[in-house]
Write a protein that holds these residues in place. Structure first.
Motif, PDB file in Angstrom:
ATOM      1  N   ASP A 126       0.834  -1.211   0.000  1.00 41.53           N
ATOM      2  CA  ASP A 126       0.000   0.000   0.000  1.00 41.53           C
ATOM      3  C   ASP A 126       0.867   1.259   0.000  1.00 41.53           C
ATOM      4  O   ASP A 126       0.575   2.220  -0.718  1.00 41.53           O
ATOM      5  CB  ASP A 126      -0.937   0.019   1.213  1.00 41.53           C
ATOM      6  CG  ASP A 126      -2.030  -1.029   1.140  1.00 41.53           C
ATOM      7  OD1 ASP A 126      -2.262  -1.598   0.047  1.00 41.53           O
ATOM      8  OD2 ASP A 126      -2.663  -1.283   2.202  1.00 41.53           O
ATOM      9  N   LEU A 127       1.920   1.247   0.801  1.00 37.67           N
ATOM     10  CA  LEU A 127       2.811   2.404   0.864  1.00 37.67           C
ATOM     11  C   LEU A 127       3.559   2.612  -0.449  1.00 37.67           C
ATOM     12  O   LEU A 127       3.729   3.756  -0.895  1.00 37.67           O
ATOM     13  CB  LEU A 127       3.798   2.240   2.022  1.00 37.67           C
ATOM     14  CG  LEU A 127       3.176   2.363   3.421  1.00 37.67           C
ATOM     15  CD1 LEU A 127       4.108   1.786   4.476  1.00 37.67           C
ATOM     16  CD2 LEU A 127       2.843   3.815   3.712  1.00 37.67           C
ATOM     17  N   LEU A 128       3.985   1.530  -1.071  1.00 34.63           N
ATOM     18  CA  LEU A 128       4.665   1.647  -2.366  1.00 34.63           C
ATOM     19  C   LEU A 128       3.718   2.201  -3.423  1.00 34.63           C
ATOM     20  O   LEU A 128       4.114   3.047  -4.237  1.00 34.63           O
ATOM     21  CB  LEU A 128       5.241   0.303  -2.803  1.00 34.63           C
ATOM     22  CG  LEU A 128       6.487  -0.150  -2.055  1.00 34.63           C
ATOM     23  CD1 LEU A 128       6.822  -1.596  -2.386  1.00 34.63           C
ATOM     24  CD2 LEU A 128       7.662   0.768  -2.352  1.00 34.63           C
ATOM     25  N   THR A 129       2.473   1.747  -3.401  1.00 35.82           N
ATOM     26  CA  THR A 129       1.473   2.257  -4.345  1.00 35.82           C
ATOM     27  C   THR A 129       1.261   3.750  -4.143  1.00 35.82           C
ATOM     28  O   THR A 129       1.086   4.499  -5.099  1.00 35.82           O
ATOM     29  CB  THR A 129       0.143   1.491  -4.178  1.00 35.82           C
ATOM     30  OG1 THR A 129       0.381   0.110  -4.467  1.00 35.82           O
ATOM     31  CG2 THR A 129      -0.931   2.027  -5.110  1.00 35.82           C
ATOM     32  N   ALA A 130       1.319   4.180  -2.895  1.00 35.70           N
ATOM     33  CA  ALA A 130       1.129   5.596  -2.573  1.00 35.70           C
ATOM     34  C   ALA A 130       2.385   6.430  -2.839  1.00 35.70           C
ATOM     35  O   ALA A 130       2.366   7.649  -2.656  1.00 35.70           O
ATOM     36  CB  ALA A 130       0.717   5.738  -1.107  1.00 35.70           C
ATOM     37  N   ARG A 131       3.467   5.786  -3.306  1.00 35.59           N
ATOM     38  CA  ARG A 131       4.739   6.460  -3.608  1.00 35.59           C
ATOM     39  C   ARG A 131       5.245   7.223  -2.368  1.00 35.59           C
ATOM     40  O   ARG A 131       5.534   8.413  -2.408  1.00 35.59           O
ATOM     41  CB  ARG A 131       4.609   7.382  -4.818  1.00 35.59           C
ATOM     42  CG  ARG A 131       4.090   6.720  -6.089  1.00 35.59           C
ATOM     43  CD  ARG A 131       4.945   5.603  -6.595  1.00 35.59           C
ATOM     44  NE  ARG A 131       6.172   6.113  -7.205  1.00 35.59           N
ATOM     45  CZ  ARG A 131       7.213   5.351  -7.492  1.00 35.59           C
ATOM     46  NH1 ARG A 131       7.173   4.068  -7.247  1.00 35.59           N
ATOM     47  NH2 ARG A 131       8.282   5.865  -8.031  1.00 35.59           N
ATOM     48  N   CYS A 132       5.359   6.480  -1.275  1.00 35.33           N
ATOM     49  CA  CYS A 132       5.680   7.033   0.046  1.00 35.33           C
ATOM     50  C   CYS A 132       7.085   7.617   0.153  1.00 35.33           C
ATOM     51  O   CYS A 132       7.389   8.296   1.123  1.00 35.33           O
ATOM     52  CB  CYS A 132       5.496   5.952   1.100  1.00 35.33           C
ATOM     53  SG  CYS A 132       6.614   4.550   0.847  1.00 35.33           S
ATOM     54  N   GLY A 133       7.940   7.375  -0.804  1.00 36.70           N
ATOM     55  CA  GLY A 133       9.304   7.879  -0.737  1.00 36.70           C
ATOM     56  C   GLY A 133       9.519   9.180  -1.479  1.00 36.70           C
ATOM     57  O   GLY A 133      10.656   9.527  -1.811  1.00 36.70           O
ATOM     58  N   SER A 134       8.444   9.916  -1.696  1.00 39.83           N
ATOM     59  CA  SER A 134       8.593  11.204  -2.380  1.00 39.83           C
ATOM     60  C   SER A 134       9.481  12.129  -1.556  1.00 39.83           C
ATOM     61  O   SER A 134       9.558  12.008  -0.330  1.00 39.83           O
ATOM     62  CB  SER A 134       7.229  11.858  -2.605  1.00 39.83           C
ATOM     63  OG  SER A 134       6.693  12.292  -1.362  1.00 39.83           O
ATOM     64  N   VAL A 135      10.142  13.043  -2.226  1.00 40.56           N
ATOM     65  CA  VAL A 135      11.016  13.982  -1.533  1.00 40.56           C
ATOM     66  C   VAL A 135      10.223  14.743  -0.477  1.00 40.56           C
ATOM     67  O   VAL A 135      10.705  14.927   0.653  1.00 40.56           O
ATOM     68  CB  VAL A 135      11.692  14.955  -2.536  1.00 40.56           C
ATOM     69  CG1 VAL A 135      12.519  15.995  -1.803  1.00 40.56           C
ATOM     70  CG2 VAL A 135      12.551  14.187  -3.533  1.00 40.56           C
TER      71      VAL A 135
END
Length: 148
Positions: A126-135
């Motif tokens: 779920d976190l990867l789908t939400a692109r949780c590593g954005s700057v």
């Protein structure tokens, strides 16, 4: 993550994409672990040890953020920050695998480990789908200094 670090070192790779993929993976791993695994770990480790692991992850997030802010890929600053990230990641992973992961592996039944792993995997996906590593997200994590 080691493959992505290798790509970030390669002058022939898309280093920017590798960095962003690494950021998403690292943040998703840390947040899923904190939400799914760390509450169980407190049963096997003292709270100080779990807090130490979370703080080590936060320090690695800070190093990641510094690399995300480097303007020129391949510059001396890029190489230095990338080496810091690789070292911090290796230290944290080694410590976590030698302490917490092995204790859980030895202490929980196979069924419990599978359920714990499934919850972790769902949260991470779920976190990867939400692109949780954005700057922006990594910056918020560093700014608020909340353990991940």
């Amino acid at each position: 993550m080691e493959d992505l670090l290798r790509l970030m070192r390669s002058t022939e790779a898309d280093r920017q994409t590798a960095l962003h993929d690494f950021a998403h993976l690292m943040i998703a791993h840390g947040e899923a672990e904190r939400a799914s695994v760390h509450p169980v770990l407190v049963s096997f480790e003292d709270a100080d040890t779990v807090e130490h692991i979370e703080n080590a992850h936060l320090e690695t997030v800070k190093v990641l953020y510094a690399l995300l802010r480097v303007r020129e890929i391949g510059s001396a600053e890029w190489d230095w920050r990338l080496q810091q990230l690789a070292s911090a990641t290796a230290r944290h992973t080694d410590e976590e695998e030698r302490t917490l992961v092995n204790k859980v592996r030895e202490s929980l039944s196979r069924r419990c480990r599978e359920e714990l792993g499934a919850g972790y995997a769902r949260t991470k996906a779920d976190l990867l789908t939400a692109r949780c590593g954005s700057v922006a997200h990594v910056h918020r994590m560093v700014r608020t200094a909340v353990p991940v």
